[in-house]
Structures are given as structure tokens and as C-alpha cells.
Design an enzyme around this catalytic site. Structure first.
Site, short mmCIF file in Angstrom:
data_model
loop_
_atom_site.label_atom_id
_atom_site.label_comp_id
_atom_site.label_asym_id
_atom_site.label_seq_id
_atom_site.Cartn_x
_atom_site.Cartn_y
_atom_site.Cartn_z
N ARG A 61 17.97 12.70 -5.37
CA ARG A 61 18.38 12.50 -3.90
C ARG A 61 17.18 11.54 -3.26
O ARG A 61 16.33 12.40 -3.41
CB ARG A 61 18.67 13.70 -3.19
N HIS A 111 27.09 8.06 -1.86
CA HIS A 111 27.07 9.72 -2.21
C HIS A 111 28.27 9.82 -2.93
O HIS A 111 29.04 10.56 -2.64
CB HIS A 111 26.94 10.52 -0.80
N GLN A 123 29.80 13.41 -3.95
CA GLN A 123 30.48 14.08 -3.17
C GLN A 123 32.16 13.77 -3.07
O GLN A 123 32.97 14.41 -2.78
CB GLN A 123 30.02 13.55 -1.52
N ASP A 128 32.30 12.71 9.01
CA ASP A 128 30.97 13.22 8.35
C ASP A 128 30.32 13.23 9.71
O ASP A 128 30.51 12.97 10.84
CB ASP A 128 30.40 12.35 7.49
N CYS A 141 32.33 16.48 4.27
CA CYS A 141 31.11 16.86 3.17
C CYS A 141 30.60 17.91 3.54
O CYS A 141 29.92 18.65 2.50
CB CYS A 141 30.50 15.61 2.73
N ARG A 157 32.23 20.30 -5.40
CA ARG A 157 30.73 19.80 -6.03
C ARG A 157 30.38 20.43 -7.45
O ARG A 157 30.01 19.70 -8.25
CB ARG A 157 29.56 19.88 -4.94
N1 CP Z 1 27.44 17.40 0.85
C1 CP Z 1 26.00 17.46 0.63
O1 CP Z 1 25.76 16.63 -0.03
O2 CP Z 1 25.42 18.56 1.14
P1 CP Z 1 23.92 18.95 0.93
O3 CP Z 1 22.99 17.90 1.74
O4 CP Z 1 23.58 20.27 1.51
O5 CP Z 1 23.56 18.51 -0.42
N1 NVA Z 2 25.80 11.38 6.02
C1 NVA Z 2 25.14 12.50 5.57
C2 NVA Z 2 25.68 13.14 4.48
C3 NVA Z 2 24.77 14.43 3.91
C4 NVA Z 2 25.25 15.22 2.93
C5 NVA Z 2 23.55 11.94 5.33
O1 NVA Z 2 23.40 11.05 4.56
O2 NVA Z 2 22.73 12.66 6.09
#
Ligand code: CP
Ligand code: NVA
Length: 308
Positions: A107, A134, A137, A225, A266, A294
Site C-alpha cells: 500500500r 484500489h 477493494q 467513499d 469501502c 476483503r
Molecule cells: N477499505 C480499506 O482499504 O480499508 P483500510 O484502509 O482499513 O485498509
Molecule cells: N479513498 C480512500 C480509501 C481508503 C480505503 C483513501 O485513499 O484514503
């Protein structure tokens, strides 16, 4: 060996296979204790590195538990504590980690970091979120829709709010799984044109509708989101809130969707900003199934990456 970098760059037949495999693996566990491995411990003896340059709850825990259920082992690494965060190149990090582990999940911020990791790693790399996409997700989201309502192909999915990284992967999925997609939000937060063109070229309808009521009318699935993502500057917050308030998913807006429409987010959510608690905890919401899935969807991704 397969990298899982994005939904639009993964073969649609492989994507379909992963969703079906995820549903089958979930059913096969059938409520057994979460800490017990699956019957076929396909990752027995394998080591997976989980690298986080941004915070995470779901991605971190679901990958960690998923690998262990498949019989493998994990190590969770914080980007800041690695030499990566102190000037070692991505390429050198990828080559070194490939000598120790069988798969890398990362990530990160820039998409270029993910792509460089994949280019230089000799083991599969999985995208656990970048500023731009992402995909894990949305694999869970497609699985969740199909578990509740059957095939997602031909359905109308409406995204309200910021055309962000999660929205991008949803648009990729529209093209790959064959559903129609409507984005509703202010023009300054539109999803990238490149993604819209990708899905349209696959033959699905991608609409941009500024009026949230018109957008949500007749939807099979309504998704939103956070209004401010992890990579967005804190200074964007006030303007975003003012721009996005009309796109909040509340009971009035949700009432314009089909009676059996689902609501997804998400998570993490800012309750009563992008969606009200009444919707998040209401009859249309499947947000916690999404979070659970997930785990199952990523187990399918891991197996596909390693060919096991
Ligand atoms: N939805 C998601 O990716 O959550 P986290 O940021 O908690 O991993
Ligand atoms: N759009 C959000 C998703 C988190 C899972 C971010 O990137 O912070």
C-alpha cells in the site's frame, strides 16, 4: 507468476475465476473458527510481506488472516521503518525482498512505486491501494454484490462524491464485469478520463451526472467513499465538504434507487458526512459484508498470483 496490479490490466476471465473462487472458499469455511486454516493449506511454507506506507485496518488484517488461513506466514512492514523510507530505491528493495519472501503486497502513495516494485520483484506483487486505484477493494465489492443479488453484469452502479482511487477501480470493474456506471459529483472531482474511456471501450455505459437525484434514480447499487482521501492535503477538507454535501447518501437519496438496491462504502467512513448512519446501518447497507469479503476475495487473488 502473476502480479495483481489493477482490475483493468487483469484478464476478465481471471477476474471472474477469482470471484467464483472467493465465494467457494467462503462457503467452504462455513463458520469455522477464523484462526483455523483451510483444509487445503495451499500457502504452506510460503512467506508474504505486507508493506504499508499509509494507515490501514481492513487491508492489513484481512491479508494477514487470509494468508494464515491458506497455511502461509506473513510479516507486516511499515514503509517508514524500512530503508525504503530512508532513500533505498524501490528497485533494490524489490530485488532484496524477492530473495526472502514469496509475494509482496504494498500500500503506497504513487502508482509509480507499485509499478517499479512489480518491475523489479521476481515474486508476485499485489496493489493494496495507491493514490490512483484500489483493486482489492473492488474485487470484494463485486463479490458482495453477487452474493446478495446475483450477477452484477448489466446492473446500474452509481458512485456519489469524489472520483477517487476506489471509484477508479469501480470504473475498471464496470468494463471488465460488464455493468453500467454513473458518477455523480462536482466537476473538479471527476474520475480520470482515461478510466472512463477504458470502460466505454469495453462496451458499457459510463455516465457523468451532476444532479445526484437524477443519478441515483433506478440504481441497483449506490456507492460512496470518504470525501478526503489519505493522500489528499488536509487543506482540501473544507472546500471538499462544501462541494460534496449535496452528494451525501441519506435516506431521501437512497429512496430514489431501486427498492432492492444495495449500499456500499469501502470504509473507513466519516459517518454523517458522505453517508448518514441511517443509510450505513439501514436495510440497503452491506458495508460489513464488504469488509469481510476483503478476506475471501484477497485469498483468491493470492492463489491466482501464486498459481496455487
Ligand atoms: N477499505 C480499506 O482499504 O480499508 P483500510 O484502509 O482499513 O485498509
Ligand atoms: N479513498 C480512500 C480509501 C481508503 C480505503 C483513501 O485513499 O484514503
Amino acid at each position: 507468476m502473476n502480479h495483481f496490479l489493477d482490475i483493468h490490466t487483469t484478464d476478465p476471465t481471471a477476474l471472474r475465476g477469482m470471484i467464483d473462487s472467493a465465494i467457494a472458499m467462503k462457503q467452504a469455511r462455513n463458520g469455522r473458527p477464523k484462526g483455523t486454516p483451510d483444509d487445503d493449506r495451499v500457502l504452506d511454507g510460503r512467506m508474504v510481506a505486507l508493506i504499508f506506507e499509509k494507515p490501514s485496518t481492513r487491508t492489513r488484517v484481512s491479508f494477514d488472516v487470509g494468508v494464515r488461513q491458506l497455511g502461509g506466514q506473513t510479516m507486516v512492514l511499515s514503509g517508514k521503518e524500512m530503508q525504503l523510507g530512508h532513500g533505498e530505491t524501490i528497485a533494490d528493495t524489490a530485488r532484496v525482498l524477492s530473495r526472502y519472501v514469496d509475494l509482496i503486497m504494498i500500500r503506497t502513495f504513487e502508482e509509480a512505486t507499485l509499478l517499479e516494485m512489480a518491475e523489479h520483484a521476481t515474486v508476485p506483487v499485489i496493489n493494496g491501494l495507491t493514490n490512483r486505484t484500489h483493486p482489492c477493494q473492488i474485487m470484494a465489492d463485486v463479490m458482495t454484490y453477487e452474493e446478495h443479488r446475483g450477477p452484477i453484469a448489466g446492473k446500474k452502479v452509481v458512485w456519489a462524491g469524489d472520483g477517487n482511487n476506489v471509484c477508479a477501480s469501480f470504473i475498471h470493474a464496470a468494463g471488465q464485469f460488464g455493468f453500467d456506471f454513473t458518477f455523480t459529483g462536482p466537476q473538479t472531482l471527476d474520475p480520470e478520463r482515461e478510466w472512463i474511456d477504458f470502460a466505454r471501450e469495453k462496451g458499457v455505459t459510463v455516465a457523468v451526472e451532476r444532479n445526484p437525484e437524477a443519478a441515483v434514480t433506478g440504481a441497483d447499487l449506490v456507492v460512496t467513499d470518504t470525501w478526503v482521501s489519505m493522500h489528499d492535503p488536509e487543506s482540501a477538507k473544507e472546500r471538499r465538504h462544501n462541494q460534496l454535501r449535496p452528494y451525501q447518501i441519506n435516506e431521501r437519496l437512497m429512496g430514489l434507487a431501486k427498492p432492492d438496491a444495495l449500499f456500499m462504502h469501502c470504509l473507513p467512513a466519516h459517518r454523517n458526512d458522505e453517508a448518514t448512519s441511517a443509510v450505513m446501518d439501514g436495510p440497503h447497507s452491506v458495508i460489513f459484508d464488504e469488509a469481510e469479503n476483503r478476506l475471501h476475495a484477497q485469498k483468491a487473488v493470492l492463489r491466482w498470483c501464486l498459481g496455487v
